[in-house]
Design an enzyme around this catalytic site. Sequence first.
Site, PDB file in Angstrom:
ATOM      1  N   ASN A   1       0.852  -1.205   0.000  1.00 44.62           N
ATOM      2  CA  ASN A   1       0.000   0.000   0.000  1.00 44.62           C
ATOM      3  C   ASN A   1       0.881   1.246   0.000  1.00 44.62           C
ATOM      4  O   ASN A   1       0.805   2.064   0.914  1.00 44.62           O
ATOM      5  CB  ASN A   1      -0.902   0.006   1.241  1.00 44.62           C
ATOM      6  CG  ASN A   1      -1.701  -1.262   1.392  1.00 44.62           C
ATOM      7  OD1 ASN A   1      -2.533  -1.595   0.561  1.00 44.62           O
ATOM      8  ND2 ASN A   1      -1.443  -2.001   2.465  1.00 44.62           N
TER       9      ASN A   1
ATOM     10  N   CYS B   1      -3.711  -6.018   5.148  1.00 44.43           N
ATOM     11  CA  CYS B   1      -3.518  -7.027   6.196  1.00 44.43           C
ATOM     12  C   CYS B   1      -4.789  -7.348   6.959  1.00 44.43           C
ATOM     13  O   CYS B   1      -4.836  -8.326   7.711  1.00 44.43           O
ATOM     14  CB  CYS B   1      -2.422  -6.589   7.169  1.00 44.43           C
ATOM     15  SG  CYS B   1      -2.705  -4.972   7.907  1.00 44.43           S
TER      16      CYS B   1
END
Length: 494
Positions: A120, A251
């Site tokens: 990210n 995550c």
Amino acid sequence: METFDYDLQSVQEARNLARQAKLAQTQLAKFNSEQIDKIIQNMVRVAEENAVALAQMAVEETGFGKVEDKTMKNKLASTELYKFIKPMQTVGVIKDDQVNKVVEIAEPVGLLLGIVPSTNPTSTTIYKSIIAIKARNGIVFSPHPSALKCTLQAAKLMHDAAVAAGAPANIIGCVSKPTMNATNELMKCNEVDMIIATGGTAMVKAAYSAGKPALGVGPGNVPAYIERTANIAKAVKNILTSKTFDNGTICASEQAVIVEECIRDQVVEEFKRQGAYFMTPEETEKVAQKLFVRGHAMNAKLVGRSADVVAASAGITIPPGTKVLIGEQKGVGEGYPLSYEKLTTVLAFYTVKDWQEACEVCIKLLNNGGVGHSLAIHTENPEMAMKFAEKPVFRILVNTPSTHGGVGISTALAPAFTLGCGTWGGSATSDNVTPMHLINIKRVAYGIKECAESTAAACSDCETRPGSPSAISEDQIMSLVDEVLTLLKKRGGY
């Protein structure tokens, strides 16, 4: 021809960035809330305008995820984040308790080191830049080498937007020659006051070992339990929506599905209907061998990839349009590779007898690399949701995609790309990190309670009391000293 050592150049660059940003931060610390808000508004505007371009850069450079989903993440990290943090008081007096006569004053932490993951990169850079400036901090980024270009561009856009709106130059910096030594230099240099680490387990541990305050987040290994009262079609849709979002690179995405025997057939059929493919044991083994390297570390070539790419890599054939690959597992840990975190379009699948066994499996999965992070439950029974609230995680996400719920897209949690795992996960916070985690609070406290006189003053008459220690004369004290010295000489100790 003169040559230069890349590693030395990298360390020197890190030092220069830290010194420049620290100087800029001392100036930013004097800004008022109106000036800070003006700066952030411009950063948000620029991030919004460049959301698609940055997403394209990230996908092209790393190969991870999808442009449309990374675009949404960039907007979450800017526009949606701003809506959430705008009311936060981070400058000057933030609370004045007239009853208890305590005044709270916000002070910036100072200079931050932001460690950025490859999964990210642009959204994390935008997010950390904005929350840093909101709290009047400077920030220097250490990018992942495989996402260097897009991280540099995101940091540059945020810096230039901040400066254009009145921030001091160099308030946001980014290492252009990333090395481990450069990151270590930033972690330990005097200029850096706090570390915000988002990345692999080793990097987060290093941040906490640097000898200064750190906000680090560990991995997630999110179990998703479909309880017997769940709306099965909706639950399956939520899980697939989450797991396919940016191809599973967040995550907080689901890693395993747990279902009860009584609804197993319905759940399996619904997954198939909505585009999941259940692999045979042989196919599951082939995929697992490709997914992991060096034990349980994810193969970077398959992180954030579509089901087609994962299947082709493993040499298996799947139906056209398959969204997610599912492999059944009979246990957790060694020998059951899909029980570990998989930041891609692959899910483990468990069948249990009842909710008590589901509890056991969830706890095993969490202790297998996701403790403290998140858990998803799909149920129409509020009491069952609360039973699972007892599990060792800090985000219990009910009837929502866990990716979207964890980062605050589909829930009222703070929009964030740093999700604390609390002490269970080795993190200093259990929260989604906001600007409020990046300030010091000074307190001016007035005396409101009368203190009793000291015992010594109240008992001044004891000096005249016979037999009290203070009644011993000076001659008696000298006599005792002489006796002790004589005894020490006889024993050879003086």
